[in-house]
Design an enzyme around this catalytic site. Structure first.
Site, PDB file in Angstrom:
ATOM      1  N   ASN A  20      -2.327  18.832  -5.964  1.00 30.19           N
ATOM      2  CA  ASN A  20      -3.648  18.267  -6.282  1.00 30.19           C
ATOM      3  C   ASN A  20      -4.283  17.670  -5.030  1.00 30.19           C
ATOM      4  O   ASN A  20      -5.470  17.862  -4.775  1.00 30.19           O
ATOM      5  CB  ASN A  20      -3.536  17.211  -7.383  1.00 30.19           C
ATOM      6  CG  ASN A  20      -3.543  17.825  -8.775  1.00 30.19           C
ATOM      7  OD1 ASN A  20      -4.576  18.294  -9.254  1.00 30.19           O
ATOM      8  ND2 ASN A  20      -2.382  17.832  -9.416  1.00 30.19           N
ATOM      9  N   MET A  92       4.028   8.592  -9.276  1.00 29.07           N
ATOM     10  CA  MET A  92       4.959   8.360 -10.373  1.00 29.07           C
ATOM     11  C   MET A  92       5.324   6.889 -10.594  1.00 29.07           C
ATOM     12  O   MET A  92       6.400   6.592 -11.107  1.00 29.07           O
ATOM     13  CB  MET A  92       6.234   9.186 -10.160  1.00 29.07           C
ATOM     14  CG  MET A  92       5.987  10.683 -10.031  1.00 29.07           C
ATOM     15  SD  MET A  92       5.040  11.365 -11.406  1.00 29.07           S
ATOM     16  CE  MET A  92       6.330  11.464 -12.631  1.00 29.07           C
ATOM     17  N   ARG A  93       4.458   5.984 -10.207  1.00 31.80           N
ATOM     18  CA  ARG A  93       4.713   4.571 -10.473  1.00 31.80           C
ATOM     19  C   ARG A  93       3.569   4.002 -11.309  1.00 31.80           C
ATOM     20  O   ARG A  93       2.444   4.480 -11.227  1.00 31.80           O
ATOM     21  CB  ARG A  93       4.810   3.780  -9.162  1.00 31.80           C
ATOM     22  CG  ARG A  93       5.978   4.136  -8.287  1.00 31.80           C
ATOM     23  CD  ARG A  93       7.327   3.994  -8.972  1.00 31.80           C
ATOM     24  NE  ARG A  93       7.595   2.664  -9.476  1.00 31.80           N
ATOM     25  CZ  ARG A  93       8.347   1.760  -8.856  1.00 31.80           C
ATOM     26  NH1 ARG A  93       8.901   2.041  -7.702  1.00 31.80           N
ATOM     27  NH2 ARG A  93       8.559   0.568  -9.394  1.00 31.80           N
ATOM     28  N   LEU A  95       1.001   1.108 -11.879  1.00 29.34           N
ATOM     29  CA  LEU A  95       0.369   0.032 -11.092  1.00 29.34           C
ATOM     30  C   LEU A  95       0.286  -1.232 -11.947  1.00 29.34           C
ATOM     31  O   LEU A  95       0.030  -1.165 -13.154  1.00 29.34           O
ATOM     32  CB  LEU A  95      -1.015   0.483 -10.625  1.00 29.34           C
ATOM     33  CG  LEU A  95      -0.984   1.665  -9.633  1.00 29.34           C
ATOM     34  CD1 LEU A  95      -2.360   2.304  -9.502  1.00 29.34           C
ATOM     35  CD2 LEU A  95      -0.452   1.225  -8.265  1.00 29.34           C
ATOM     36  N   HIS A 111      -3.399  13.739 -15.766  1.00 30.25           N
ATOM     37  CA  HIS A 111      -2.211  13.838 -16.618  1.00 30.25           C
ATOM     38  C   HIS A 111      -2.158  15.243 -17.217  1.00 30.25           C
ATOM     39  O   HIS A 111      -3.167  15.741 -17.726  1.00 30.25           O
ATOM     40  CB  HIS A 111      -2.272  12.778 -17.718  1.00 30.25           C
ATOM     41  CG  HIS A 111      -1.047  12.751 -18.550  1.00 30.25           C
ATOM     42  ND1 HIS A 111       0.134  12.197 -18.102  1.00 30.25           N
ATOM     43  CD2 HIS A 111      -0.791  13.241 -19.784  1.00 30.25           C
ATOM     44  CE1 HIS A 111       1.063  12.351 -19.035  1.00 30.25           C
ATOM     45  NE2 HIS A 111       0.521  12.971 -20.062  1.00 30.25           N
ATOM     46  N   GLU A 145      -2.793   0.255 -19.840  1.00 31.95           N
ATOM     47  CA  GLU A 145      -1.840   0.983 -20.683  1.00 31.95           C
ATOM     48  C   GLU A 145      -1.616   2.385 -20.145  1.00 31.95           C
ATOM     49  O   GLU A 145      -2.586   3.049 -19.737  1.00 31.95           O
ATOM     50  CB  GLU A 145      -2.401   1.099 -22.093  1.00 31.95           C
ATOM     51  CG  GLU A 145      -1.945   0.004 -23.005  1.00 31.95           C
ATOM     52  CD  GLU A 145      -2.612   0.156 -24.342  1.00 31.95           C
ATOM     53  OE1 GLU A 145      -2.184   1.024 -25.121  1.00 31.95           O
ATOM     54  OE2 GLU A 145      -3.596  -0.569 -24.580  1.00 31.95           O
ATOM     55  N   ASP A 147      -1.496   6.082 -19.373  1.00 29.98           N
ATOM     56  CA  ASP A 147      -2.238   7.286 -19.765  1.00 29.98           C
ATOM     57  C   ASP A 147      -3.245   7.034 -20.889  1.00 29.98           C
ATOM     58  O   ASP A 147      -3.400   7.872 -21.789  1.00 29.98           O
ATOM     59  CB  ASP A 147      -1.249   8.408 -20.191  1.00 29.98           C
ATOM     60  CG  ASP A 147      -0.298   8.792 -19.064  1.00 29.98           C
ATOM     61  OD1 ASP A 147      -0.700   8.719 -17.896  1.00 29.98           O
ATOM     62  OD2 ASP A 147       0.861   9.161 -19.358  1.00 29.98           O
ATOM     63  N   GLU A 176      -5.739  21.739 -13.492  1.00 31.23           N
ATOM     64  CA  GLU A 176      -5.810  20.371 -12.954  1.00 31.23           C
ATOM     65  C   GLU A 176      -6.671  20.343 -11.706  1.00 31.23           C
ATOM     66  O   GLU A 176      -7.466  19.428 -11.504  1.00 31.23           O
ATOM     67  CB  GLU A 176      -4.407  19.856 -12.606  1.00 31.23           C
ATOM     68  CG  GLU A 176      -3.521  19.605 -13.803  1.00 31.23           C
ATOM     69  CD  GLU A 176      -2.192  18.968 -13.406  1.00 31.23           C
ATOM     70  OE1 GLU A 176      -2.148  18.206 -12.427  1.00 31.23           O
ATOM     71  OE2 GLU A 176      -1.185  19.241 -14.074  1.00 31.23           O
TER      72      GLU A 176
HETATM   73  C1  GRF Z   1       0.700  17.183 -11.921  1.00 31.68           C
HETATM   74  O1  GRF Z   1       1.064  18.008 -12.981  1.00 31.68           O
HETATM   75  C2  GRF Z   1       0.072  15.915 -12.421  1.00 31.68           C
HETATM   76  O2  GRF Z   1      -0.706  16.104 -13.564  1.00 31.68           O
HETATM   77  C3  GRF Z   1       1.255  15.071 -12.743  1.00 31.68           C
HETATM   78  O3  GRF Z   1       2.170  15.337 -11.695  1.00 31.68           O
HETATM   79  C4  GRF Z   1       1.921  16.635 -11.172  1.00 31.68           C
HETATM   80  C5  GRF Z   1       1.669  16.487  -9.712  1.00 31.68           C
HETATM   81  O4  GRF Z   1       1.548  17.693  -9.058  1.00 31.68           O
HETATM   82  N1  GRF Z   1       0.886  13.685 -12.899  1.00 31.68           N
HETATM   83  P1  GRF Z   1       1.139  17.727  -7.529  1.00 31.68           P
HETATM   84  O5  GRF Z   1       2.049  16.753  -6.781  1.00 31.68           O
HETATM   85  O6  GRF Z   1      -0.302  17.377  -7.400  1.00 31.68           O
HETATM   86  O7  GRF Z   1       1.411  19.158  -7.110  1.00 31.68           O
END
Ligand code: GRF
Length: 188
Positions: A20, A92-93, A95, A111, A145, A147, A176
């Site tokens: 992303n 992945m944390r 906040l 998400h 909260e 997501d 995405e």
């Molecule tokens: C994506 O699927 C995003 O929605 C989720 O983690 C993944 C991250 O992918 N939260 P990347 O690191 O952007 O390739």
């Protein structure tokens, strides 16, 4: 020239491979983009996504100890570089409420599900197990909260009979990439 100066400055927070992030960087380099990626922050020293920041000469910082130190560092950098928007992309944390209160700019997250369905982890596995017909992705504002903040853009696709969590993840990741750009431009 004028457009370059008026582009909104984005800080992207990552933990992983950063597809992303890479997609946002590529788009931001187009003249039509309304934003530029000013900063990348990672809570993992080995996050694959850091290489995209390096390759594109974007300032990047690692805070891989406690989340409090990450947040402290982030608050300073956001003010120093006058960041307008924070985008979480595979960050992945969670906040803290302190951070969300302290930072007065919009924070967006992506998400990989049709929120409010399937909050949390392992969404693709759960979508297939639950025999859902559709899945997709949601870009939303971050609140206290998990997501649960207001939706900005949601995109859906059909789950195919032959889909595995991996194949579904791959197809949703493509969505995405589109959704994140649309969402950012929408709020700008
Ligand atoms: C994506 O699927 C995003 O929605 C989720 O983690 C993944 C991250 O992918 N939260 P990347 O690191 O952007 O390739």
């Amino acid at each position: 020239m004028e457009r370059l100066n008026s582009k909104k400055k984005i800080a992207v927070f990552i933990s992983g491979k950063g597809s992303n992030l890479n997609n946002l960087i590529k788009y931001s380099q187009l003249n039509k983009s309304l934003f530029k990626i000013e900063l990348v922050l990672s809570n993992k020293a080995n996050a694959g996504g850091l290489k995209f920041a390096e390759l594109n000469k974007i300032k990047n910082y690692i805070f891989d100890k406690e989340i409090q130190l990450f947040e402290k560092g982030a608050i300073k950098l956001i003010s120093k570089f006058k960041i307008d928007i924070i985008c979480l992309a595979g960050f992945m944390r969670i906040l803290s409420p302190y951070f969300l209160k302290e930072v007065k700019i919009p924070i967006l997250n992506i998400h990989p599900s049709l929120l409010p369905k399937l909050k949390g982890l392992n969404t693709h596995e759960r979508a297939i197990k639950a025999k859902y017909k559709y899945s997709g992705c949601t870009v939303h504002f971050v609140n206290n909260e998990l997501d649960s903040g207001k939706k900005i853009v949601q995109k859906k696709i059909k789950i195919l009979k032959k889909d595995t969590p991996r194949s579904l993840a791959k197809r949703i990741l493509k969505l995405e990439h589109k959704a994140y750009i649309e969402a950012i431009e929408k709020i700008i």
